[in-house]
Design an enzyme around this catalytic site. Structure first.
Site, PDB file in Angstrom:
ATOM      1  N   MET A   1     -12.613  -1.003   3.610  1.00  0.00           N
ATOM      2  CA  MET A   1     -11.731   0.146   3.612  1.00  0.00           C
ATOM      3  C   MET A   1     -11.421   0.637   2.230  1.00  0.00           C
ATOM      4  O   MET A   1     -10.842   1.657   2.021  1.00  0.00           O
ATOM      5  CB  MET A   1     -10.439  -0.200   4.337  1.00  0.00           C
ATOM      6  CG  MET A   1      -9.451  -0.972   3.499  1.00  0.00           C
ATOM      7  SD  MET A   1      -8.176  -1.709   4.453  1.00  0.00           S
ATOM      8  CE  MET A   1      -9.122  -2.954   5.269  1.00  0.00           C
TER       9      MET A   1
ATOM     10  N   ASP B   1     -10.659  -7.711   6.792  1.00  0.00           N
ATOM     11  CA  ASP B   1     -11.661  -6.653   6.596  1.00  0.00           C
ATOM     12  C   ASP B   1     -12.614  -7.029   5.464  1.00  0.00           C
ATOM     13  O   ASP B   1     -12.315  -7.851   4.608  1.00  0.00           O
ATOM     14  CB  ASP B   1     -10.962  -5.347   6.237  1.00  0.00           C
ATOM     15  CG  ASP B   1     -10.209  -5.456   4.926  1.00  0.00           C
ATOM     16  OD1 ASP B   1      -9.432  -6.420   4.784  1.00  0.00           O
ATOM     17  OD2 ASP B   1     -10.403  -4.610   4.040  1.00  0.00           O
ATOM     18  N   GLU B   2     -13.744  -6.401   5.458  1.00  0.00           N
ATOM     19  CA  GLU B   2     -14.715  -6.464   4.361  1.00  0.00           C
ATOM     20  C   GLU B   2     -14.980  -7.886   3.875  1.00  0.00           C
ATOM     21  O   GLU B   2     -15.109  -8.141   2.679  1.00  0.00           O
ATOM     22  CB  GLU B   2     -14.250  -5.572   3.200  1.00  0.00           C
ATOM     23  CG  GLU B   2     -14.259  -4.102   3.578  1.00  0.00           C
ATOM     24  CD  GLU B   2     -13.688  -3.199   2.506  1.00  0.00           C
ATOM     25  OE1 GLU B   2     -14.122  -2.028   2.445  1.00  0.00           O
ATOM     26  OE2 GLU B   2     -12.796  -3.629   1.763  1.00  0.00           O
ATOM     27  N   ALA B   3     -15.080  -8.828   4.815  1.00  0.00           N
ATOM     28  CA  ALA B   3     -15.361 -10.225   4.468  1.00  0.00           C
ATOM     29  C   ALA B   3     -16.872 -10.423   4.360  1.00  0.00           C
ATOM     30  O   ALA B   3     -17.466 -11.254   5.060  1.00  0.00           O
ATOM     31  CB  ALA B   3     -14.745 -11.155   5.519  1.00  0.00           C
TER      32      ALA B   3
ATOM     33  N   ARG C   1     -13.555   1.297  -0.932  1.00  0.00           N
ATOM     34  CA  ARG C   1     -14.836   1.297  -1.610  1.00  0.00           C
ATOM     35  C   ARG C   1     -14.652   1.511  -3.113  1.00  0.00           C
ATOM     36  O   ARG C   1     -13.674   2.087  -3.564  1.00  0.00           O
ATOM     37  CB  ARG C   1     -15.742   2.387  -1.027  1.00  0.00           C
ATOM     38  CG  ARG C   1     -16.004   2.211   0.470  1.00  0.00           C
ATOM     39  CD  ARG C   1     -16.714   0.890   0.761  1.00  0.00           C
ATOM     40  NE  ARG C   1     -17.147   0.838   2.135  1.00  0.00           N
ATOM     41  CZ  ARG C   1     -16.427   0.315   3.122  1.00  0.00           C
ATOM     42  NH1 ARG C   1     -15.244  -0.187   2.886  1.00  0.00           N
ATOM     43  NH2 ARG C   1     -16.892   0.297   4.359  1.00  0.00           N
TER      44      ARG C   1
END
Length: 533
Positions: free
Chosen positions: A1, A338-340, A3
């Site tokens: 989420m 998130d974003e793991a 970037r």
């Protein structure tokens, strides 16, 4: 989420003046101590739009003889004191708090079909009465009353008035119980005073959840006694290499207390298993190779992970959740997720399966970003959807299936309500990975139909996140949040039938003099017919 994007933040300047709004008496120029418009603001011109309005009758005028009558309960008296704290400086009137007497402004708790946050406002020549069945409803009614008065009521010096409230009745209650805003204090640290200022702005629009993103790769922002280096070392920097900072337990409790006084519940987030470089840098044993990485001041994502196979990881999570839950009276604790990208999928599932019960052990309901739906959401857990309109059908289907199986959803589509997205390509602050998000795009969607197939009962509400990679000051926060935040608040509060861009943009334009009076920064979008300054 979040970037990667490199932008140098700076305080924005308000753009030049555009068109004058001349709609049914709603314009109040906020610049000066000149007499206010004689026609009061119509009852249906506030944000969020009320559920039902019956205009009519003689307006009430606040005068030197006006009192504020409150019930003999501490909470109602505190709300009355909050109201008089707004009204006294600008009107110059004494506005005594009383427990008896006719007329004036009355705040009253009574049985009725108001729910936990609804209210009734009735105004006529004799006075204004706000009625609710719970204190939160009275407080939200006060925000409506505030918008019905001229914008100059927000100033801290005496203004000329007159102070009229249109005649009629408002019956109002929220569409969704969860109406949130998130502030990222991890990428850049914000002081207690800065957070309090944002809380006051959220309260104006009936937001009731403050999600604080307390940890990330760039910084750890809450003191944990059992792991002290998290804050003292992990909190010692931020994006760009600034000094960072963290909240002591007393400071965090003060934020929680202040938010509660504005009827916002604090939702703390510790993001894991990814977004954890600050924790890994503080304690090498949390990293699978036993080597502490250096502190990180960039903006890339997805490169860090707690060591899922090690028991020490769950000792760490247990200690952090235990201490944070003890500081937080609210219902929720956000565990990120998130974003793991540096955690394998099997490890991710294992981690979430072990962490969610820890949250429950300490009496909290777990919230996770919507990637949680790719694991096994615990019973009662909520998933926060941050995808885009263009997110793949398979990813959306995974979220919808979880919702059909009982997982509640908080909607935060990034290309709609991520407040850190640039408005246009020329916006100095913000990011662009989710696209450019002008004011109309942020407002013009329906939470009830956004994810086809998700049951109505699964949609718990809307949250507008504000990530801080490019934000350093309150002016930065305000410029990116306003004017988009009021739209997100309206999507969460108002009936779907009231959502109409053409009428909303006129109501939104009329907020500008109020923001000017409060000394707020905001973006003067060309999509909105702002009053001439």
């Amino acid at each position: 989420m979040r970037r990667n994007h490199s932008t140098t933040p700076r305080t924005p300047r308000i753009l030049g003046s555009l068109l004058l709004v001349a709609a049914a008496g709603i314009l109040t120029l906020g610049a000066a101590p000149t007499a206010q418009a004689a026609t009061p603001t119509p009852l249906n011109q506030v944000i969020p739009a009320p559920a039902a309005v019956q205009p009519g009758g003689t307006p009430y005028r606040i005068t030197r003889a006006t009192g504020v009558r409150v019930d003999a309960t501490p909470e109602v008296r505190r709300i009355g004191a909050y109201l008089t704290g707004i009204l006294r400086p600008s009107t110059g009137y004494p506005l005594p708090l009383t427990g008896h007497g006719p007329g004036g402004i009355r705040l009253h708790l009574a049985q009725g079909d108001y729910g936990a946050e609804g209210y009734r406002l009735h105004s006529d020549a004799a006075g204004v009465t706000l009625t609710a069945s719970a204190p939160a409803g009275l407080f939200h009614g006060v925000q409506t009353l505030r918008q019905l008065l001229p914008a100059a009521v927000e100033r801290k010096t005496v203004q000329p008035g007159p102070w009229r409230i249109a005649g009629g009745t408002i019956e109002d209650r929220p569409r969704y119980a969860y109406r949130g805003a998130m502030l990222d204090v991890a990428r850049h640290f914000f002081t207690v005073a800065q957070v309090k200022r944002y809380i006051d702005q959220l309260a104006m629009y009936k937001i009731n959840e403050l999600h604080l993103h307390l940890s990330d790769d760039q910084g750890w922002r809450i003191a944990i006694d059992s792991w002290p280096r998290l804050a003292t070392y992990g909190g010692s920097t931020e994006v760009g290499g600034g000094k960072g900072g963290y909240y002591t337990k007393a400071q965090y409790k003060e934020i929680v207390r202040y938010a509660a006084s504005r009827y916002l519940e604090v939702v703390p987030e510790i993001d894991m298993p990814g977004h954890t470089n600050a924790a890994l840098a503080s304690y090498a044993k949390l990293d699978c190779d036993g080597t502490a990485p250096p502190l990180y001041t960039g903006t890339k994502v997805g490169f860090s992970s707690l060591c899922v196979p090690r028991q020490v990881t769950y000792d760490f999570v247990n200690d952090v959740v235990r201490e944070l839950a003890a500081l937080t009276p609210g219902r929720y604790l956000h565990i990120g997720g998130d974003e793991a990208h540096s955690t394998s999928h099997p490890d991710y599932v294992t981690f979430m399966d072990r962490v969610q019960p820890i949250v429950a052990t300490y009496g909290k309901t777990a919230i996770g970003w919507h990637q949680l739906t790719g694991a096994h959401p615990a019973k009662g857990a909520l998933a926060q959807y941050w995808g885009l309109d263009t997110t793949s059908a398979a990813d959306k289907a995974q979220v919808v299936k979880a919702a059909q199986n009982g997982t509640g959803l908080i909607l935060s589509p990034a290309d709609r309500v991520y407040l850190d997205m640039k408005y246009t390509k020329n916006t100095t602050l913000g990011l662009t990975w989710a696209g450019l998000v002008e004011v109309r795009r942020s407002y013009d969607w329906d939470p009830g139909t956004y994810l086809p197939g998700a049951p109505d009962s699964a949609i718990r509400g809307v949250e507008a996140p504000l990530w801080s990679e490019t934000l350093k000051t309150n002016a930065d926060i305000e410029y990116m949040a306003f004017p988009r935040l009021p739209g997100a608040a309206e999507l969460g509060w108002s009936p779907a039938a009231t959502h109409d861009w053409d009428t909303y943009k006129v109501r939104l334009a009329a907020q500008a003099p109020r923001w000017d009076a409060l000394g707020m920064s905001y973006y003067r979008s060309p999509q909105v017919p702002w009053p001439v300054a």
